[in-house]
Write an enzyme that holds these catalytic residues in place. Structure first.
Site, PDB file in Angstrom:
ATOM      1  N   THR A  26      -3.493   1.331   8.312  1.00 58.81           N
ATOM      2  CA  THR A  26      -3.262   0.016   8.911  1.00 58.81           C
ATOM      3  C   THR A  26      -4.544  -0.533   9.544  1.00 58.81           C
ATOM      4  O   THR A  26      -5.263   0.184  10.238  1.00 58.81           O
ATOM      5  CB  THR A  26      -2.160   0.127   9.995  1.00 58.81           C
ATOM      6  OG1 THR A  26      -0.992   0.678   9.398  1.00 58.81           O
ATOM      7  CG2 THR A  26      -1.828  -1.222  10.596  1.00 58.81           C
TER       8      THR A  26
ATOM      9  N   ASN B 176      -0.697  -5.181  15.430  1.00 57.92           N
ATOM     10  CA  ASN B 176      -0.493  -3.878  14.784  1.00 57.92           C
ATOM     11  C   ASN B 176      -0.477  -2.713  15.772  1.00 57.92           C
ATOM     12  O   ASN B 176       0.115  -1.673  15.488  1.00 57.92           O
ATOM     13  CB  ASN B 176      -1.512  -3.674  13.665  1.00 57.92           C
ATOM     14  CG  ASN B 176      -1.119  -4.480  12.434  1.00 57.92           C
ATOM     15  OD1 ASN B 176       0.013  -4.965  12.347  1.00 57.92           O
ATOM     16  ND2 ASN B 176      -2.018  -4.631  11.483  1.00 57.92           N
TER      17      ASN B 176
ATOM     18  N   ARG C 107      -3.211  -8.810   6.362  1.00 61.86           N
ATOM     19  CA  ARG C 107      -4.119  -9.914   6.694  1.00 61.86           C
ATOM     20  C   ARG C 107      -3.745 -11.162   5.891  1.00 61.86           C
ATOM     21  O   ARG C 107      -3.520 -11.086   4.688  1.00 61.86           O
ATOM     22  CB  ARG C 107      -5.535  -9.481   6.342  1.00 61.86           C
ATOM     23  CG  ARG C 107      -6.595 -10.409   6.854  1.00 61.86           C
ATOM     24  CD  ARG C 107      -7.863  -9.683   7.216  1.00 61.86           C
ATOM     25  NE  ARG C 107      -8.441  -8.942   6.110  1.00 61.86           N
ATOM     26  CZ  ARG C 107      -9.670  -9.140   5.641  1.00 61.86           C
ATOM     27  NH1 ARG C 107     -10.431 -10.084   6.156  1.00 61.86           N
ATOM     28  NH2 ARG C 107     -10.147  -8.402   4.685  1.00 61.86           N
TER      29      ARG C 107
ATOM     30  N   ARG D 162     -15.635  -0.094  -3.925  1.00 63.06           N
ATOM     31  CA  ARG D 162     -15.974  -1.497  -4.243  1.00 63.06           C
ATOM     32  C   ARG D 162     -17.469  -1.604  -4.581  1.00 63.06           C
ATOM     33  O   ARG D 162     -17.842  -2.242  -5.572  1.00 63.06           O
ATOM     34  CB  ARG D 162     -15.622  -2.395  -3.046  1.00 63.06           C
ATOM     35  CG  ARG D 162     -14.132  -2.599  -2.921  1.00 63.06           C
ATOM     36  CD  ARG D 162     -13.746  -3.457  -1.740  1.00 63.06           C
ATOM     37  NE  ARG D 162     -12.309  -3.730  -1.788  1.00 63.06           N
ATOM     38  CZ  ARG D 162     -11.530  -3.881  -0.712  1.00 63.06           C
ATOM     39  NH1 ARG D 162     -12.046  -3.822   0.493  1.00 63.06           N
ATOM     40  NH2 ARG D 162     -10.232  -4.121  -0.856  1.00 63.06           N
TER      41      ARG D 162
ATOM     42  N   HIS E 223     -14.836  -0.613   9.226  1.00 57.24           N
ATOM     43  CA  HIS E 223     -14.256  -1.206   8.024  1.00 57.24           C
ATOM     44  C   HIS E 223     -14.116  -2.699   8.293  1.00 57.24           C
ATOM     45  O   HIS E 223     -13.140  -3.158   8.832  1.00 57.24           O
ATOM     46  CB  HIS E 223     -12.893  -0.563   7.782  1.00 57.24           C
ATOM     47  CG  HIS E 223     -12.207  -1.034   6.550  1.00 57.24           C
ATOM     48  ND1 HIS E 223     -12.810  -1.044   5.325  1.00 57.24           N
ATOM     49  CD2 HIS E 223     -10.945  -1.482   6.343  1.00 57.24           C
ATOM     50  CE1 HIS E 223     -11.943  -1.491   4.422  1.00 57.24           C
ATOM     51  NE2 HIS E 223     -10.816  -1.760   5.011  1.00 57.24           N
TER      52      HIS E 223
ATOM     53  N   VAL F  44       0.843  -1.201   0.000  1.00 61.81           N
ATOM     54  CA  VAL F  44       0.000   0.000   0.000  1.00 61.81           C
ATOM     55  C   VAL F  44       0.880   1.253   0.000  1.00 61.81           C
ATOM     56  O   VAL F  44       0.671   2.178  -0.791  1.00 61.81           O
ATOM     57  CB  VAL F  44      -0.953   0.050   1.224  1.00 61.81           C
ATOM     58  CG1 VAL F  44      -1.796   1.321   1.193  1.00 61.81           C
ATOM     59  CG2 VAL F  44      -1.864  -1.170   1.263  1.00 61.81           C
ATOM     60  N   GLY F  45       1.900   1.255   0.884  1.00 62.24           N
ATOM     61  CA  GLY F  45       2.735   2.444   1.043  1.00 62.24           C
ATOM     62  C   GLY F  45       3.462   2.822  -0.243  1.00 62.24           C
ATOM     63  O   GLY F  45       3.443   3.988  -0.657  1.00 62.24           O
TER      64      GLY F  45
HETATM   65  N1  APR Z   1       7.921   0.845  11.106  1.00 66.64           N
HETATM   66  C1  APR Z   1       7.914   1.037   9.763  1.00 66.64           C
HETATM   67  N2  APR Z   1       7.494   0.094   8.893  1.00 66.64           N
HETATM   68  C2  APR Z   1       7.077  -1.074   9.407  1.00 66.64           C
HETATM   69  C3  APR Z   1       7.040  -1.326  10.795  1.00 66.64           C
HETATM   70  C4  APR Z   1       7.486  -0.299  11.657  1.00 66.64           C
HETATM   71  N3  APR Z   1       7.496  -0.448  12.982  1.00 66.64           N
HETATM   72  N4  APR Z   1       6.573  -2.588  10.976  1.00 66.64           N
HETATM   73  C5  APR Z   1       6.299  -3.098   9.763  1.00 66.64           C
HETATM   74  N5  APR Z   1       6.595  -2.187   8.803  1.00 66.64           N
HETATM   75  C6  APR Z   1       6.508  -2.306   7.349  1.00 66.64           C
HETATM   76  C7  APR Z   1       6.887  -3.679   6.825  1.00 66.64           C
HETATM   77  O1  APR Z   1       8.292  -3.852   6.785  1.00 66.64           O
HETATM   78  C8  APR Z   1       6.249  -3.647   5.436  1.00 66.64           C
HETATM   79  O2  APR Z   1       7.155  -3.206   4.458  1.00 66.64           O
HETATM   80  O3  APR Z   1       5.176  -2.124   6.925  1.00 66.64           O
HETATM   81  C9  APR Z   1       5.102  -2.647   5.595  1.00 66.64           C
HETATM   82  C10 APR Z   1       3.729  -3.260   5.389  1.00 66.64           C
HETATM   83  O4  APR Z   1       3.640  -3.599   4.053  1.00 66.64           O
HETATM   84  P1  APR Z   1       2.912  -4.910   3.513  1.00 66.64           P
HETATM   85  O5  APR Z   1       3.292  -6.066   4.373  1.00 66.64           O
HETATM   86  O6  APR Z   1       3.154  -4.996   2.043  1.00 66.64           O
HETATM   87  O7  APR Z   1       1.375  -4.618   3.811  1.00 66.64           O
HETATM   88  P2  APR Z   1       0.360  -3.730   2.918  1.00 66.64           P
HETATM   89  O8  APR Z   1      -0.323  -4.601   1.940  1.00 66.64           O
HETATM   90  O9  APR Z   1       1.062  -2.522   2.442  1.00 66.64           O
HETATM   91  O10 APR Z   1      -0.715  -3.345   4.022  1.00 66.64           O
HETATM   92  C11 APR Z   1      -0.392  -2.455   5.068  1.00 66.64           C
HETATM   93  O11 APR Z   1      -2.625  -1.616   5.224  1.00 66.64           O
HETATM   94  O12 APR Z   1      -4.580  -2.286   4.192  1.00 66.64           O
HETATM   95  C12 APR Z   1      -3.802  -2.355   5.339  1.00 66.64           C
HETATM   96  O13 APR Z   1      -4.380  -4.507   6.277  1.00 66.64           O
HETATM   97  C13 APR Z   1      -3.375  -3.765   5.650  1.00 66.64           C
HETATM   98  O14 APR Z   1      -2.616  -3.267   7.865  1.00 66.64           O
HETATM   99  C14 APR Z   1      -2.194  -3.518   6.537  1.00 66.64           C
HETATM  100  C15 APR Z   1      -1.591  -2.239   5.959  1.00 66.64           C
END
Ligand code: APR
Length: 309
Positions: A119, A95, A82, A151, A175, A13-14
């Site tokens: 998140t 989280n 998830r 959606r 949500h 997402v980021g």
């Molecule tokens: N500080 C910074 N980044 C972190 C930390 C932290 N303390 N802990 C985890 N991360 C990073 C992970 O390293 C990872 O790169 O957060 C990122 C999360 O990315 P993904 O695992 O790809 O998850 P994503 O699909 O982006 O979803 C992120 O959004 O929609 C919601 O449910 C989803 O809670 C989730 C969030």
């Protein structure tokens, strides 16, 4: 003045969000992650697309918060996504331990920013960030409703074979499984869908909307949806920077609106340069109001797990 957005979590997402913001060119982007090299590599890659997309936005990736200083908006996406079969709610403590220290750093370096939570579990994490930051509620809110309505709009446009642009959808509440789509206030070209589709079809589409995130998790097998969540967050950022004052559903802390107090849930708000400028109170039927209150109580149960003091 050039705007600055920091995106915490350089995952799916980021990074997708960072790319969208950079392409629009209205803000510099700082990507932060705990994994060494990940935000730096993705940031550099997005930056190098600039000459092609015609964007001069500066994009950097980092593992520390110094570079986030004085951000206008900080989006928190850091967390554990998830997994198949996992409920959004299972993630609350996992989280929480990520979002709490992240929020502390965000506040330290950008005390005047607007925080947009992404998140999950979304409503609980938004309330956590509000609690930790001690910011006013207009500056801490969550992205969920734009995704849920998007959606809903997608499925309705498919069913009726019309442009997605002509479908307006109303979704309230948390949500998750207790979200409250309101078909009565969901319209196509101004006509309520309850007049356009049989009840059974409306029910099926509502059901698919409510389970929309899970459908994608099951297909992907690893990870959760990210293209539409990133697009939804980008729309919120654009609305704030352009002070558009659009009416969009966001997860916001209620203080008596809709008869709900002390919990974050999704409701329509006016989104402008100060964040949530106003909470829109729709006139609901008794049944709709009861469903929204039930949804708010489900959100409150998750907040209680966190034992915020
Ligand atoms: N500080 C910074 N980044 C972190 C930390 C932290 N303390 N802990 C985890 N991360 C990073 C992970 O390293 C990872 O790169 O957060 C990122 C999360 O990315 P993904 O695992 O790809 O998850 P994503 O699909 O982006 O979803 C992120 O959004 O929609 C919601 O449910 C989803 O809670 C989730 C969030």
């Amino acid at each position: 003045m050039h705007h600055k957005v920091s995106v915490i979590g350089a995952g799916n997402v980021g990074a997708t969000l960072a790319q969208r913001i950079a392409e629009k060119g209205y803000a510099d982007v700082v990507l932060v992650d705990i994994i060494d090299g990940l935000p730096q590599g993705k940031g550099l890659d997005i930056l190098q697309a600039g000459p092609i997309t015609g964007s001069d936005a500066r994009v950097i990736g980092t593992n520390s918060y110094e570079e986030t200083a004085n951000s206008d908006i900080v989006v928190i996406t850091s967390g554990s996504p998830r997994k198949p079969g996992m409920h959004r709610d299972d993630m609350v403590l996992t989280n929480m331990n990520i979002v709490k220290p992240v929020t502390e750093q965000v506040v330290k370096y950008s005390p005047k920013c607007i925080i947009i939570m992404v998140t999950n579990p979304l409503d609980a994490m938004t309330q956590l960030a509000l609690h930790i930051s001690k910011f006013p509620r207009n500056r801490v809110f969550g992205q969920s409703g734009i995704l849920d309505t998007s959606r809903f709009r997608t499925f309705l446009a498919q069913e009726l074979s019309v442009s997605v642009e002509d479908v307006y959808a109303c979704v309230l509440g948390g949500h998750g499984d207790t979200m409250v789509p309101i078909p009565r206030l969901t319209t196509v070209g101004g006509v309520p869908i309850t007049e356009l589709l049989p009840q059974e079809t409306v029910n099926k589409i509502v059901e698919r909307t409510v389970k929309g995130g899970g459908e994608i998790v099951a297909l992907l097998k690893t990870g959760s949806a990210f293209y539409a969540p990133a697009a939804a967050t980008a729309q919120m950022i654009e609305c704030i920077f352009l002070d558009k004052r659009r009416i969009l559903p966001c997860a916001v802390y209620l203080e008596g609106e809709y008869g709900i107090r002390g919990v974050v849930v999704g409701v329509p708000v006016k989104l402008g340069k100060n964040g949530v400028e106003h909470i829109i109170e729709l006139k609901l039927t008794l049944e709709e109001s009861a469903a929204l209150k039930k949804s708010a109580e489900a959100a409150r149960e998750l907040v209680n797990i966190m034992k915020l003091k």
